[in-house]
Each structure stands twice: as structure tokens, then as C-alpha cells.
Design a protein around this motif. Structure first.
Motif, PDB file in Angstrom:
ATOM      1  N   UNK A 116     -19.583 180.772   3.339  1.00  0.00           N
ATOM      2  CA  UNK A 116     -19.798 179.857   4.363  1.00  0.00           C
ATOM      3  C   UNK A 116     -20.731 178.413   3.671  1.00  0.00           C
ATOM      4  N   UNK A 117     -21.093 178.681   2.528  1.00  0.00           N
ATOM      5  CA  UNK A 117     -22.018 177.439   1.942  1.00  0.00           C
ATOM      6  C   UNK A 117     -20.978 176.514   1.350  1.00  0.00           C
ATOM      7  N   UNK A 118     -19.938 177.314   0.617  1.00  0.00           N
ATOM      8  CA  UNK A 118     -18.979 176.434  -0.313  1.00  0.00           C
ATOM      9  C   UNK A 118     -17.812 176.034   0.488  1.00  0.00           C
ATOM     10  N   UNK A 119     -17.379 176.493   1.578  1.00  0.00           N
ATOM     11  CA  UNK A 119     -16.249 176.186   2.303  1.00  0.00           C
ATOM     12  C   UNK A 119     -16.393 175.092   3.134  1.00  0.00           C
ATOM     13  N   UNK A 145     -12.143 174.895  -6.356  1.00  0.00           N
ATOM     14  CA  UNK A 145     -10.672 175.557  -6.611  1.00  0.00           C
ATOM     15  C   UNK A 145     -10.848 176.514  -7.726  1.00  0.00           C
ATOM     16  N   UNK A 146     -11.997 176.576  -8.696  1.00  0.00           N
ATOM     17  CA  UNK A 146     -12.138 177.082  -9.824  1.00  0.00           C
ATOM     18  C   UNK A 146     -13.214 178.375  -9.902  1.00  0.00           C
ATOM     19  N   UNK A 147     -13.868 178.368  -8.738  1.00  0.00           N
ATOM     20  CA  UNK A 147     -14.978 179.500  -8.664  1.00  0.00           C
ATOM     21  C   UNK A 147     -14.838 180.390  -7.572  1.00  0.00           C
ATOM     22  N   UNK A 148     -15.173 181.773  -7.837  1.00  0.00           N
ATOM     23  CA  UNK A 148     -15.256 182.543  -6.970  1.00  0.00           C
ATOM     24  C   UNK A 148     -16.842 183.035  -6.909  1.00  0.00           C
ATOM     25  N   UNK A 149     -17.407 183.003  -5.863  1.00  0.00           N
ATOM     26  CA  UNK A 149     -18.760 183.218  -5.832  1.00  0.00           C
ATOM     27  C   UNK A 149     -19.081 184.397  -4.686  1.00  0.00           C
ATOM     28  N   UNK A 207     -18.677 172.014 -19.695  1.00  0.00           N
ATOM     29  CA  UNK A 207     -18.102 172.310 -20.961  1.00  0.00           C
ATOM     30  C   UNK A 207     -16.541 173.000 -20.546  1.00  0.00           C
ATOM     31  N   UNK A 208     -16.335 173.755 -19.494  1.00  0.00           N
ATOM     32  CA  UNK A 208     -15.273 174.398 -19.199  1.00  0.00           C
ATOM     33  C   UNK A 208     -14.758 173.887 -17.584  1.00  0.00           C
ATOM     34  N   UNK A 209     -14.340 172.602 -17.702  1.00  0.00           N
ATOM     35  CA  UNK A 209     -14.343 172.095 -16.263  1.00  0.00           C
ATOM     36  C   UNK A 209     -13.380 172.515 -15.437  1.00  0.00           C
ATOM     37  N   UNK A 210     -12.184 173.342 -16.131  1.00  0.00           N
ATOM     38  CA  UNK A 210     -10.990 173.683 -15.300  1.00  0.00           C
ATOM     39  C   UNK A 210     -10.681 174.935 -15.789  1.00  0.00           C
ATOM     40  N   UNK A 211     -11.699 175.892 -16.377  1.00  0.00           N
ATOM     41  CA  UNK A 211     -11.559 177.343 -16.361  1.00  0.00           C
ATOM     42  C   UNK A 211     -12.180 177.998 -14.977  1.00  0.00           C
TER      43      UNK A 211
END
Length: 80
Positions: A77-80, A60-64, A28-32
Motif C-alpha cells: 500500500x505504501x509503495x503502490x 520496478x526494482x524492489x520487492x518489499x 550503487x546498484x541503481x538498476x539491480x
């Protein structure tokens, strides 16, 4: 929503109260940009969230992460 409100399985008349799946949010919010706070040091949970971030090209759009440096490092480590 008042403090102490409980959520239960959505029925047709309460469908607007359903907590969305992370996939739904990504679609729904693909670039937010969004922040995902992992609440528990759970490797399977971290892996699944990282897999969804990658599958939906949300790197590029998520901070976890979490207030815990250990959990945040696992997410990184998992996302990079």
C-alpha cells in the motif's frame, strides 16, 4: 562471515565492514532488483523504506515484504 560475528561502528581501519545504508545500495546498484525483508511490524520503518523506494525510483526494482501477510500488505500500500 562466521556465525556469531558481531559488527560495531566502523572505524577508518574497519571501514570495509560497515553495513551499507539502503540509500547507498540504491545509489550503487541503481538498476539491480533487490528484495527488502521488513523484519518488524513498524509503521515508521515501513514508511521510511517506502519513501526511499519512491525517492530513488525503485518501484520496478524492489520487492518489499515479509512472511507476514499484514506487513507485506502495508508495504504494498505504501509503495503502490
Amino acid at each position: 562471515i562466521p556465525v556469531g560475528t558481531f559488527f560495531e561502528h566502523a572505524t577508518p581501519e574497519k571501514a570495509d565492514r560497515r553495513i551499507p545504508l539502503l540509500e547507498d545500495v540504491f545509489n550503487t546498484f541503481s538498476h539491480i532488483p533487490i528484495n527488502i525483508d521488513i523484519k518488524e511490524d513498524n509503521d515508521a520503518l515501513i514508511q521510511e523504506v517506502a519513501s526511499l523506494i519512491t525517492r530513488y525510483n525503485r518501484e520496478k526494482y524492489c520487492v518489499c515484504g515479509n512472511v507476514s501477510a499484514g506487513i507485506t500488505e502495508k508495504c504494498y500500500k505504501k509503495v503502490s
